[in-house]
Design an enzyme around this catalytic site. Sequence first.
Site, mmCIF file in Angstrom:
data_model
loop_
_atom_site.group_PDB
_atom_site.id
_atom_site.type_symbol
_atom_site.label_atom_id
_atom_site.label_comp_id
_atom_site.label_asym_id
_atom_site.label_seq_id
_atom_site.Cartn_x
_atom_site.Cartn_y
_atom_site.Cartn_z
ATOM 1 N N HIS A 192 9.842 -8.461 -11.074
ATOM 2 C CA HIS A 192 10.767 -8.782 -9.983
ATOM 3 C C HIS A 192 10.711 -10.274 -9.713
ATOM 4 O O HIS A 192 9.882 -10.984 -10.268
ATOM 5 C CB HIS A 192 10.464 -7.939 -8.739
ATOM 6 C CG HIS A 192 9.166 -8.226 -8.075
ATOM 7 N ND1 HIS A 192 7.939 -7.975 -8.666
ATOM 8 C CD2 HIS A 192 8.873 -8.765 -6.859
ATOM 9 C CE1 HIS A 192 6.969 -8.321 -7.833
ATOM 10 N NE2 HIS A 192 7.513 -8.814 -6.736
ATOM 11 N N HIS B 186 9.967 -12.358 -7.220
ATOM 12 C CA HIS B 186 9.109 -13.140 -6.319
ATOM 13 C C HIS B 186 8.325 -14.215 -7.074
ATOM 14 O O HIS B 186 7.834 -13.973 -8.183
ATOM 15 C CB HIS B 186 8.163 -12.215 -5.550
ATOM 16 C CG HIS B 186 8.868 -11.437 -4.468
ATOM 17 N ND1 HIS B 186 8.363 -10.288 -3.916
ATOM 18 C CD2 HIS B 186 10.054 -11.670 -3.848
ATOM 19 C CE1 HIS B 186 9.209 -9.836 -2.992
ATOM 20 N NE2 HIS B 186 10.239 -10.649 -2.939
ATOM 21 N N ASP C 83 5.427 -15.448 -6.874
ATOM 22 C CA ASP C 83 4.051 -15.210 -7.324
ATOM 23 C C ASP C 83 4.019 -14.299 -8.566
ATOM 24 O O ASP C 83 2.933 -13.976 -9.074
ATOM 25 C CB ASP C 83 3.172 -14.651 -6.193
ATOM 26 C CG ASP C 83 3.628 -13.306 -5.677
ATOM 27 O OD1 ASP C 83 4.857 -13.079 -5.588
ATOM 28 O OD2 ASP C 83 2.767 -12.460 -5.362
ATOM 29 N N HIS C 84 5.188 -13.912 -9.080
ATOM 30 C CA HIS C 84 5.275 -13.133 -10.318
ATOM 31 C C HIS C 84 6.015 -13.880 -11.438
ATOM 32 O O HIS C 84 5.827 -13.565 -12.610
ATOM 33 C CB HIS C 84 5.948 -11.775 -10.054
ATOM 34 C CG HIS C 84 5.114 -10.900 -9.160
ATOM 35 N ND1 HIS C 84 4.419 -9.816 -9.635
ATOM 36 C CD2 HIS C 84 4.815 -11.001 -7.839
ATOM 37 C CE1 HIS C 84 3.742 -9.270 -8.628
ATOM 38 N NE2 HIS C 84 3.965 -9.970 -7.537
ATOM 39 N N HIS D 120 10.928 -2.596 -3.126
ATOM 40 C CA HIS D 120 10.241 -3.838 -2.757
ATOM 41 C C HIS D 120 11.247 -4.994 -2.855
ATOM 42 O O HIS D 120 11.362 -5.809 -1.946
ATOM 43 C CB HIS D 120 9.058 -4.047 -3.693
ATOM 44 C CG HIS D 120 8.317 -5.332 -3.493
ATOM 45 N ND1 HIS D 120 7.586 -5.598 -2.359
ATOM 46 C CD2 HIS D 120 8.192 -6.435 -4.287
ATOM 47 C CE1 HIS D 120 7.039 -6.807 -2.466
ATOM 48 N NE2 HIS D 120 7.399 -7.332 -3.625
ATOM 49 N N ASP E 256 4.982 -4.930 -7.819
ATOM 50 C CA ASP E 256 4.656 -4.721 -6.405
ATOM 51 C C ASP E 256 5.296 -3.451 -5.849
ATOM 52 O O ASP E 256 5.603 -3.377 -4.664
ATOM 53 C CB ASP E 256 5.120 -5.922 -5.566
ATOM 54 C CG ASP E 256 4.274 -7.151 -5.816
ATOM 55 O OD1 ASP E 256 3.280 -7.051 -6.563
ATOM 56 O OD2 ASP E 256 4.610 -8.218 -5.269
ATOM 57 N N HIS F 147 -1.309 -6.701 -7.654
ATOM 58 C CA HIS F 147 -2.261 -7.284 -6.693
ATOM 59 C C HIS F 147 -3.510 -6.419 -6.548
ATOM 60 O O HIS F 147 -3.449 -5.203 -6.695
ATOM 61 C CB HIS F 147 -1.630 -7.406 -5.294
ATOM 62 C CG HIS F 147 -0.534 -8.414 -5.197
ATOM 63 N ND1 HIS F 147 -0.744 -9.714 -4.814
ATOM 64 C CD2 HIS F 147 0.801 -8.296 -5.430
ATOM 65 C CE1 HIS F 147 0.420 -10.365 -4.802
ATOM 66 N NE2 HIS F 147 1.375 -9.526 -5.173
HETATM 67 ZN ZN LIG Z 1 6.660 -9.112 -4.711
#
Ligand SMILES: [Zn+2]
Length: 259
Positions: A58, A60, A62-63, A116, A133, A171
């Site tokens: 996805h 985001h 942090d990915h 998400h 996530d 995570h």
């Molecule tokens: Zn995420």
Amino acid sequence: MSDKNEVEVLPLRAFKDNYIWVLRNRRYAAIVDPGDAQPVLDFLQHEQLELCAILATHHHADHVGGIAALLARQRVPVFGPRGEPISTLTHPVGEGDTAAIPQLGLRFRVLDIPGHTRAHIAYYGADSLFCGDTLFACGCGRLFEGTPPQMVNSLTKLAALPDETLVYSGHEYTMANIGFALEVEPDNEELKARAARDAQTRKDGRPTLPSTIGREKKTNPFLRCREPAVIASANKYLGARASDPVQVFAAIRQWKNAY
Ligand SMILES: [Zn+2]
């Protein structure tokens, strides 16, 4: 992961609690959700591996934040959700598509699992699930762009995979998730046993992931919205009498957000 082609899966830590998953054989590595390039570059260099593919679940940061820097070193296929704004994708994919990584002898089926984010995907293959996530050990992602019915559908789809499927989430949230799960189901014996086991794993400095679909079905409240104990706790929180799984899910998601 099957040993036939000697592929190994291992986590690289990034930021506070992200896992960047590496799939590797002796020569090549594919990377899932590289939010940061540096740990990946360090690992590839240390292990003398050639990057062969990137898989994103996805949009985001942090990915996907490290993808551009990895591509600057080497052009490789970048798989990711067709319905999300990720400028570095070379292979936009969705439900029913395949992400093939010939260098590792792997093929993953793409599953749409919105909730998400609006077009979050998972990769399923070789008895393994990379689900970003959406599904966590004993928890699930927050609903940033999706709705409770979408998330319940997505989690139901993942719960239908074989029990032995290894679950690689994005995570290390497990102990916090277990703390909340015990609030919802204080009498779940499997959950109590898991709490002790995973606490020891963390104490030893090891990841609690991968989990398995079977373990999640027994201990993850977000996959247990039809269980009487979960329904009862959700209703206690709501001060209502809901039994519809989507309502139960929405209640425990809201409860957890405030927890
Ligand atoms: Zn995420």
